[in-house]
Design an enzyme around this catalytic site. Structure first.
Site, PDB file in Angstrom:
ATOM      1  N   GLU A 221       0.780  -1.229   0.000  1.00  0.00           N
ATOM      2  CA  GLU A 221       0.000   0.000   0.000  1.00  0.00           C
ATOM      3  C   GLU A 221       0.818   1.289   0.000  1.00  0.00           C
ATOM      4  OE1 GLU A 221      -3.438   0.230  -0.150  1.00  0.00           O
ATOM      5  OE2 GLU A 221      -3.235  -1.910  -0.615  1.00  0.00           O
TER       6      GLU A 221
ATOM      7  N   SER B  26     -52.757 -23.005  41.610  1.00  0.00           N
ATOM      8  CA  SER B  26     -52.404 -23.401  42.976  1.00  0.00           C
ATOM      9  C   SER B  26     -50.913 -23.333  43.276  1.00  0.00           C
ATOM     10  CB  SER B  26     -52.922 -24.815  43.257  1.00  0.00           C
ATOM     11  OG  SER B  26     -54.332 -24.802  43.270  1.00  0.00           O
TER      12      SER B  26
END
Length: 703
Positions: free
Chosen positions: A85, A358
């Site tokens: 690069e 219950s």
């Protein structure tokens, strides 16, 4: 003479021009500061969510990036990127004159923008805020100014480190560490020379070289070889080293991460809890967090297996089943089963709230025992129970059976409706509600029903997680641990935040032990015998609402509390082909046992604490005092001392009638309340509603 004058004029003009250009450059330099913020995606690191082992991944969120320091990147990888690069990186001033001139000319003439940017320029363009990606002279000039300033104010190593962590490498990988994992399945520090060169080659065309085939593969190999040769030119490699390099074998690309099974529900609950604890969605998606959850991978599998292998294949379409398991000592939700995410976005363990039936009676029992009543206390177990407020609708027991004056152990074992209505009136419904809230049931779900005589019979709606959390309080000696699904969060800098759940003394230790003793009788001799574990003691409670619209089994050992519920999206009776109408002691209890048998395998057998007087006395006695509950306790602090103070009984509303029947099982049913509102999905006597609160939509039914 004329030539001399002309030359002098040109020199003066050129000098003036240079002075003007220098002045303009100085103005531009002064007016173009280095941005003080970075682009959101430039530094974002995705978070990873793990099972409780901290190793097995549940989900990945946000950007796939893991920032590494430059010293973690091998020198040959750095050299490969520089060769590919910007070969003059360590010598230039942050800008390539030749490359920039070419790029500016391309922009001015309208041609395709060409490359030529240095590593510093690429970093500035992708790292700092305020620089758009538009192709304009203004933007390019600004990029140049900032690049020059960055080169003066930052070290080259800093620039290269940020660049390597910012650049996109394809395969969804941002930064060199994520790229090393994506292409070669290893950390960047373990990359070979050839592998590092390939990652450098990818930067130019990440999409094309992510998984090259045919001509693209030929192009990738050519680009790779050019970079290896360039490394010889930059003296990063010797010719002999370059000759030894072979094109690396790429790892097959991973398919995009997809949530499977219960993972979607896990992610939803983890995200919601993180938000409650102050972590924003931005933190989760871009903060690089390591989130360790409370979920046990093996127990999650066991929960799903228990449900699917216990239930038959030909289930009604609208039937839903939920399971939740909570560690009593920590409040951690270690496992759950919420249904199928592909069929419903709302899970059956956390989101769905149905009437407790219950399974709510133990909260009433705990309130009584915590306020001076004993297991030997006798209450009215006759049926029907007629009350002055509504004499035309008496409250019956199952099959209309009368028990006379009955102690609290027998009342619990046989789940006697009228006994618990009578008990709640004696202790006070507000105290029952306060106890249930302290044990983990949200006050908002209890408040609409507190003044109804049927309140102790489970007309309030709860989720499986909430009910498991409530029963976990019994197993933890009366101390409720805040239910949570996150164990720890470690940020990108390594700072670890360990979740410390809030501890609340809900009932005194002996009250919890006595209630547990009564619930042991339910499993040993009462309505929950299908849940017995033959190698260890179990306490629990069945629950069946009117017309079996929701059926439950909640139970626990000293180490784990688990709730199982079954219900339908349309609020109709839970009936299974081949099994008939369901009650809490049937398929829910069998699912519970299947899960717990696997969860407890290999775990030490622990015993419950002894109840008062090793059981209960047959004599009847009214309480002489009221034991008050202390406020929230700190997690690590000592338990507060109990004080006993006299108190007058609260005024209570007369019981209201409750028609109910439940054939073929002693477990009674609790009634349906006309205005019952529950969560997503919900259950009501009329047409139910679903979806999140105030949504009004109904999720698709699913097991």
């Amino acid at each position: 003479m004329r030539k001399r004058r002309l030359l002098r004029f040109l020199l003066i003009t050129a000098g003036a021009g240079l002075v003007v250009l220098a002045a303009l450059f100085g103005i531009a330099w002064a007016m173009t500061p280095i941005p003080d913020s970075t682009q959101k995606d430039a530094t974002a690191q995705g978070s990873v969510i793990y099972y409780r082992d901290g190793k097995s991944v549940i989900a990945r969120q946000g950007m796939n990036r893991r920032v590494v320091t430059l010293d973690k990147v091998p020198e040959h990888v750095r050299d490969a990127v520089i060769a590919a690069e910007n070969r003059s990186f360590y010598e230039d001033g942050g800008v390539s004159v030749k490359g920039t001139t070419r790029a500016l000319w391309s922009t001015l003439t309208g041609q395709q923008l060409q490359g030529g940017s240095t590593i510093t320029q690429q970093l500035v363009r992708n790292y700092y805020s305020g620089l758009s990606q538009e192709r304009s002279v203004t933007r390019k000039f600004k990029e140049i100014m900032i690049s020059l300033k960055v080169d003066q104010s930052k070290s080259k190593d800093w620039v290269l480190e940020q660049y390597l962590n910012t650049i996109y490498f394809g395969r969804g990988a941002n930064g060199v560490q994520a790229a090393a994992q994506a292409y070669f399945g290893k950390d960047v520090e373990d990359l070979s020379i050839a592998q590092g060169a390939y990652l450098a080659a990818v930067i130019q065309q990440p999409s094309r070289f992510a998984d090259p085939e045919g001509p693209d593969l030929d192009a990738a190999e050519a680009r790779w070889r050019a970079i290896v040769d360039a490394m010889v030119e930059t003296r990063a490699l010797t010719p002999a080293q370059a000759a030894e390099q072979k094109f690396p074998k790429l790892k097959a690309p991973k398919k995009p991460f997809q949530l499977k099974g219960q993972a979607q529900y896990m992610l939803e609950q983890v995200t919601a809890e993180l938000n409650r604890r102050g972590y924003t969605d931005e933190d989760i998606n871009g903060g690089g967090l390591k989130i360790v959850t409370t979920f046990d991978k093996d127990l999650m599998t066991a929960a799903e297996r228990a449900v699917k292998e216990t239930l038959p294949d030909n289930l009604p379409k609208k039937l839903r089943t939920g399971l939740a398991a909570v560690d009593p000592a920590t409040g951690e939700v270690v496992a759950f089963y919420g249904g199928s995410p592909s069929k419903s976005k709302y899970d059956n363990a956390f989101s769905a709230k149905v009437m407790a039936g219950s399974t709510f009676k133990p909260y009433t029992l705990a309130a009584a025992l915590d306020n001076g009543f004993g297991l030997s206390t006798r209450v009215n177990g006759n049926s029907p129970m007629r009350v002055a407020s509504d004499p035309d609708n008496p409250i019956p027991n199952d099959s209309g059976r009368s028990y006379g004056r009955i102690d609290l152990v027998s009342a619990t074992q046989n789940s006697v409706n009228t006994a618990f209505v009578d008990l709640a009136q004696k202790v006070g419904p507000e105290k029952v509600a306060a106890t249930a809230e302290a044990m983990g049931i949200p006050a908002a779900q209890l408040a609409p029903h507190v003044q109804a005589a049927t309140f102790p019979l489970g007309v309030a709606s709860v989720s499986a997680v909430q009910n498991a959390s409530g029963f976990a309080t019994f197993a933890n000696g009366g101390v409720h641990m805040e239910t949570h699904v996150v164990r720890s969060v470690t940020d990108a800098d390594g700072m670890k935040d360990v979740v410390k759940p809030e501890a609340t003394r809900a009932v005194n230790e002996q009250a919890a032990a006595d209630a547990t003793y009564a619930m042991q009788q339910v499993v040993q001799y009462g309505t929950g015998t299908a849940a017995r574990l033959y190698d260890r003691p179990v306490a629990g409670k069945t629950g069946t609402t009117d017309d079996s619209r929701s059926v439950w089994f909640n139970g626990f050992t000293p180490q784990l509390a688990v709730a199982v519920d079954m219900f339908r999206d349309d609020n109709k009776t839970v009936s299974i082909p081949g099994y008939g109408v369901q009650f809490g002691g049937q398929l829910p209890a069998r699912i519970w046992r299947a899960f717990m048998a696997e969860a407890m395998e290999g775990e030490p057998v622990e015993r419950f604490p002894e109840p008062s007087r090793y059981g209960y006395q047959p004599d009847y006695g009214e309480p002489q005092h009221d034991q008050r509950r202390p406020e929230t306790l700190p997690t690590d602090g000592p338990e507060q001392e109990w004080t006993e103070t006299p108190d007058s009984p609260d005024a209570t509303e007369p019981p209201i009638p409750e028609p109910t029947t439940e054939p073929d099982t002693p477990d009674e049913q609790s009634p349906t309340v006309p205005d019952e509102q529950q969560g997503p999905p919900t259950q009501a006597p009329a047409e139910p509603t679903g979806g999140p609160p105030d949504d009004g939509g109904r999720p698709e039914p699913v097991l």
